[in-house]
Write a protein that holds these residues in place. Structure first.
Motif, PDB file in Angstrom:
ATOM      1  N   HIS A  67      42.016  47.091  51.531  1.00  0.00           N
ATOM      2  CA  HIS A  67      40.870  46.803  50.675  1.00  0.00           C
ATOM      3  C   HIS A  67      40.184  48.033  50.066  1.00  0.00           C
ATOM      4  O   HIS A  67      39.231  47.884  49.310  1.00  0.00           O
ATOM      5  CB  HIS A  67      39.843  45.968  51.441  1.00  0.00           C
ATOM      6  N   GLY A  68      40.642  49.215  50.395  1.00  0.00           N
ATOM      7  CA  GLY A  68      40.089  50.417  49.787  1.00  0.00           C
ATOM      8  C   GLY A  68      38.847  50.960  50.459  1.00  0.00           C
ATOM      9  O   GLY A  68      38.387  52.056  50.137  1.00  0.00           O
ATOM     10  N   SER A  69      38.285  50.228  51.411  1.00  0.00           N
ATOM     11  CA  SER A  69      37.095  50.667  52.129  1.00  0.00           C
ATOM     12  C   SER A  69      36.902  49.774  53.349  1.00  0.00           C
ATOM     13  O   SER A  69      37.455  48.671  53.409  1.00  0.00           O
ATOM     14  CB  SER A  69      35.857  50.572  51.235  1.00  0.00           C
ATOM     15  N   ILE A  70      36.096  50.248  54.292  1.00  0.00           N
ATOM     16  CA  ILE A  70      35.680  49.409  55.417  1.00  0.00           C
ATOM     17  C   ILE A  70      34.196  49.084  55.303  1.00  0.00           C
ATOM     18  O   ILE A  70      33.664  48.342  56.117  1.00  0.00           O
ATOM     19  CB  ILE A  70      35.965  50.074  56.790  1.00  0.00           C
ATOM     20  N   TYR A  71      33.544  49.629  54.288  1.00  0.00           N
ATOM     21  CA  TYR A  71      32.089  49.517  54.158  1.00  0.00           C
ATOM     22  C   TYR A  71      31.702  48.335  53.288  1.00  0.00           C
ATOM     23  O   TYR A  71      32.139  48.210  52.138  1.00  0.00           O
ATOM     24  CB  TYR A  71      31.503  50.823  53.639  1.00  0.00           C
ATOM     25  N   CYS A  72      30.866  47.500  53.846  1.00  0.00           N
ATOM     26  CA  CYS A  72      30.446  46.263  53.202  1.00  0.00           C
ATOM     27  C   CYS A  72      29.901  46.520  51.792  1.00  0.00           C
ATOM     28  O   CYS A  72      30.248  45.803  50.852  1.00  0.00           O
ATOM     29  CB  CYS A  72      29.394  45.579  54.076  1.00  0.00           C
ATOM     30  N   GLU A  73      29.085  47.518  51.658  1.00  0.00           N
ATOM     31  CA  GLU A  73      28.473  47.823  50.364  1.00  0.00           C
ATOM     32  C   GLU A  73      29.523  48.061  49.281  1.00  0.00           C
ATOM     33  O   GLU A  73      29.340  47.689  48.126  1.00  0.00           O
ATOM     34  CB  GLU A  73      27.577  49.055  50.510  1.00  0.00           C
ATOM     35  N   GLN A  74      30.631  48.676  49.658  1.00  0.00           N
ATOM     36  CA  GLN A  74      31.702  48.960  48.704  1.00  0.00           C
ATOM     37  C   GLN A  74      32.640  47.766  48.500  1.00  0.00           C
ATOM     38  O   GLN A  74      33.354  47.703  47.503  1.00  0.00           O
ATOM     39  CB  GLN A  74      32.495  50.186  49.158  1.00  0.00           C
ATOM     40  N   LEU A  75      32.625  46.840  49.450  1.00  0.00           N
ATOM     41  CA  LEU A  75      33.512  45.676  49.372  1.00  0.00           C
ATOM     42  C   LEU A  75      32.887  44.512  48.613  1.00  0.00           C
ATOM     43  O   LEU A  75      33.590  43.780  47.913  1.00  0.00           O
ATOM     44  CB  LEU A  75      33.883  45.206  50.784  1.00  0.00           C
ATOM     45  N   LEU A  76      31.581  44.344  48.769  1.00  0.00           N
ATOM     46  CA  LEU A  76      30.905  43.195  48.166  1.00  0.00           C
ATOM     47  C   LEU A  76      31.110  43.161  46.660  1.00  0.00           C
ATOM     48  O   LEU A  76      31.011  44.165  45.974  1.00  0.00           O
ATOM     49  CB  LEU A  76      29.414  43.225  48.480  1.00  0.00           C
ATOM     50  N   GLY A  77      31.433  41.991  46.172  1.00  0.00           N
ATOM     51  CA  GLY A  77      31.618  41.803  44.748  1.00  0.00           C
ATOM     52  C   GLY A  77      33.031  42.029  44.263  1.00  0.00           C
ATOM     53  O   GLY A  77      33.379  41.625  43.163  1.00  0.00           O
ATOM     54  N   LYS A  78      33.850  42.688  45.071  1.00  0.00           N
ATOM     55  CA  LYS A  78      35.245  42.915  44.658  1.00  0.00           C
ATOM     56  C   LYS A  78      36.092  41.684  44.946  1.00  0.00           C
ATOM     57  O   LYS A  78      36.932  41.304  44.152  1.00  0.00           O
ATOM     58  CB  LYS A  78      35.823  44.128  45.384  1.00  0.00           C
ATOM     59  N   LYS A  79      35.891  41.107  46.105  1.00  0.00           N
ATOM     60  CA  LYS A  79      36.606  39.897  46.523  1.00  0.00           C
ATOM     61  C   LYS A  79      35.621  39.023  47.284  1.00  0.00           C
ATOM     62  O   LYS A  79      34.560  39.474  47.707  1.00  0.00           O
ATOM     63  CB  LYS A  79      37.780  40.256  47.444  1.00  0.00           C
ATOM     64  N   ASN A  80      36.011  37.803  47.515  1.00  0.00           N
ATOM     65  CA  ASN A  80      35.222  36.902  48.342  1.00  0.00           C
ATOM     66  C   ASN A  80      35.291  37.389  49.786  1.00  0.00           C
ATOM     67  O   ASN A  80      36.355  37.806  50.250  1.00  0.00           O
ATOM     68  CB  ASN A  80      35.811  35.486  48.217  1.00  0.00           C
ATOM     69  N   CYS A  81      34.180  37.334  50.493  1.00  0.00           N
ATOM     70  CA  CYS A  81      34.154  37.802  51.881  1.00  0.00           C
ATOM     71  C   CYS A  81      35.148  37.058  52.766  1.00  0.00           C
ATOM     72  O   CYS A  81      35.598  37.586  53.778  1.00  0.00           O
ATOM     73  CB  CYS A  81      32.749  37.698  52.458  1.00  0.00           C
ATOM     74  N   GLU A  82      35.514  35.852  52.387  1.00  0.00           N
ATOM     75  CA  GLU A  82      36.523  35.099  53.122  1.00  0.00           C
ATOM     76  C   GLU A  82      37.827  35.904  53.222  1.00  0.00           C
ATOM     77  O   GLU A  82      38.509  35.879  54.244  1.00  0.00           O
ATOM     78  CB  GLU A  82      36.770  33.777  52.397  1.00  0.00           C
ATOM     79  N   CYS A  83      38.139  36.632  52.187  1.00  0.00           N
ATOM     80  CA  CYS A  83      39.334  37.481  52.163  1.00  0.00           C
ATOM     81  C   CYS A  83      39.250  38.564  53.236  1.00  0.00           C
ATOM     82  O   CYS A  83      40.239  38.848  53.921  1.00  0.00           O
ATOM     83  CB  CYS A  83      39.485  38.103  50.778  1.00  0.00           C
ATOM     84  N   TYR A  84      38.063  39.135  53.416  1.00  0.00           N
ATOM     85  CA  TYR A  84      37.883  40.190  54.418  1.00  0.00           C
ATOM     86  C   TYR A  84      37.952  39.626  55.835  1.00  0.00           C
ATOM     87  O   TYR A  84      38.504  40.259  56.741  1.00  0.00           O
ATOM     88  CB  TYR A  84      36.574  40.932  54.178  1.00  0.00           C
ATOM     89  N   VAL A  85      37.420  38.423  56.016  1.00  0.00           N
ATOM     90  CA  VAL A  85      37.517  37.755  57.318  1.00  0.00           C
ATOM     91  C   VAL A  85      38.981  37.505  57.653  1.00  0.00           C
ATOM     92  O   VAL A  85      39.432  37.766  58.763  1.00  0.00           O
ATOM     93  CB  VAL A  85      36.704  36.440  57.330  1.00  0.00           C
ATOM     94  N   ARG A  86      39.722  37.011  56.684  1.00  0.00           N
ATOM     95  CA  ARG A  86      41.152  36.730  56.887  1.00  0.00           C
ATOM     96  C   ARG A  86      41.904  38.019  57.250  1.00  0.00           C
ATOM     97  O   ARG A  86      42.723  38.028  58.171  1.00  0.00           O
ATOM     98  CB  ARG A  86      41.748  36.098  55.634  1.00  0.00           C
ATOM     99  N   THR A  87      41.629  39.098  56.538  1.00  0.00           N
ATOM    100  CA  THR A  87      42.308  40.373  56.819  1.00  0.00           C
ATOM    101  C   THR A  87      41.961  40.881  58.213  1.00  0.00           C
ATOM    102  O   THR A  87      42.853  41.275  58.975  1.00  0.00           O
ATOM    103  CB  THR A  87      41.935  41.433  55.774  1.00  0.00           C
ATOM    104  N   ALA A  88      40.683  40.874  58.557  1.00  0.00           N
ATOM    105  CA  ALA A  88      40.271  41.364  59.882  1.00  0.00           C
ATOM    106  C   ALA A  88      40.911  40.531  60.988  1.00  0.00           C
ATOM    107  O   ALA A  88      41.410  41.082  61.979  1.00  0.00           O
ATOM    108  CB  ALA A  88      38.750  41.345  59.994  1.00  0.00           C
ATOM    109  N   ALA A  89      40.929  39.222  60.812  1.00  0.00           N
ATOM    110  CA  ALA A  89      41.533  38.349  61.824  1.00  0.00           C
ATOM    111  C   ALA A  89      43.037  38.593  61.942  1.00  0.00           C
ATOM    112  O   ALA A  89      43.584  38.598  63.049  1.00  0.00           O
ATOM    113  CB  ALA A  89      41.238  36.888  61.491  1.00  0.00           C
ATOM    114  N   ARG A  90      43.697  38.816  60.825  1.00  0.00           N
ATOM    115  CA  ARG A  90      45.136  39.115  60.854  1.00  0.00           C
ATOM    116  C   ARG A  90      45.392  40.430  61.586  1.00  0.00           C
ATOM    117  O   ARG A  90      46.305  40.534  62.414  1.00  0.00           O
ATOM    118  CB  ARG A  90      45.696  39.194  59.430  1.00  0.00           C
TER     119      ARG A  90
END
Length: 134
Positions: free
Chosen positions: A97-120
């Motif tokens: 995702h290019g970062s681990i920091y929420c501030e940099q992640l928000l707005g790029k993809k839906n947070c559901e995508c980050y949950v899925r990645t972390a769980a994987r």
């Protein structure tokens, strides 16, 4: 159903990203759903050192599995071995995702995508857990 899919369902039902991870792995952690929700309530949405709450949830789960939970900070590494695993998780998440920091992640993809990645990543870490920690 895979635990990573359960995490996404928990997130879709309104839990924050950290709570979604914790609730999916609550049986492995030896806690009930309410405990998992409370455990993650202050770690979602970048509240833990600015990092994605789903990733913070991974750290909490691992600490519970190895029985190294700091009551003041359940997401902090308690050993060199867990820190190595946490570092790999951070690297894998950042690679995707290019970062681990929420501030940099928000707005790029839906947070559901980050949950899925972390769980994987957490699922994959289970395979390495025995070798890395025991």
């Amino acid at each position: 159903m895979k635990l990573s899919e359960q995490a996404v369902i928990h997130f879709q039902k309104g839990l924050n990203c950290c709570q979604a991870i914790n609730c999916s792995y609550r049986e492995s952690m030896g806690i009930n759903e309410q405990q998992a929700i409370v455990l993650g309530e202050n770690y979602g949405g970048g509240l833990y050192k600015g990092i994605c709450g789903a990733l913070a949830g991974n750290f909490i789960v691992i600490n519970h599995l190895v029985q190294q939970v700091d009551q003041m900070d359940p997401a902090i590494s308690q050993s060199t071995k867990t820190e190595q695993l946490f570092k790999k998780m951070r690297q894998d998440f950042e690679r995707d995702h290019g970062s681990i920091y929420c501030e940099q992640l928000l707005g790029k993809k839906n947070c559901e995508c980050y949950v899925r990645t972390a769980a994987r990543i957490l699922e994959q870490s289970f395979e390495e857990l025995d070798e890395a920690l025991f």
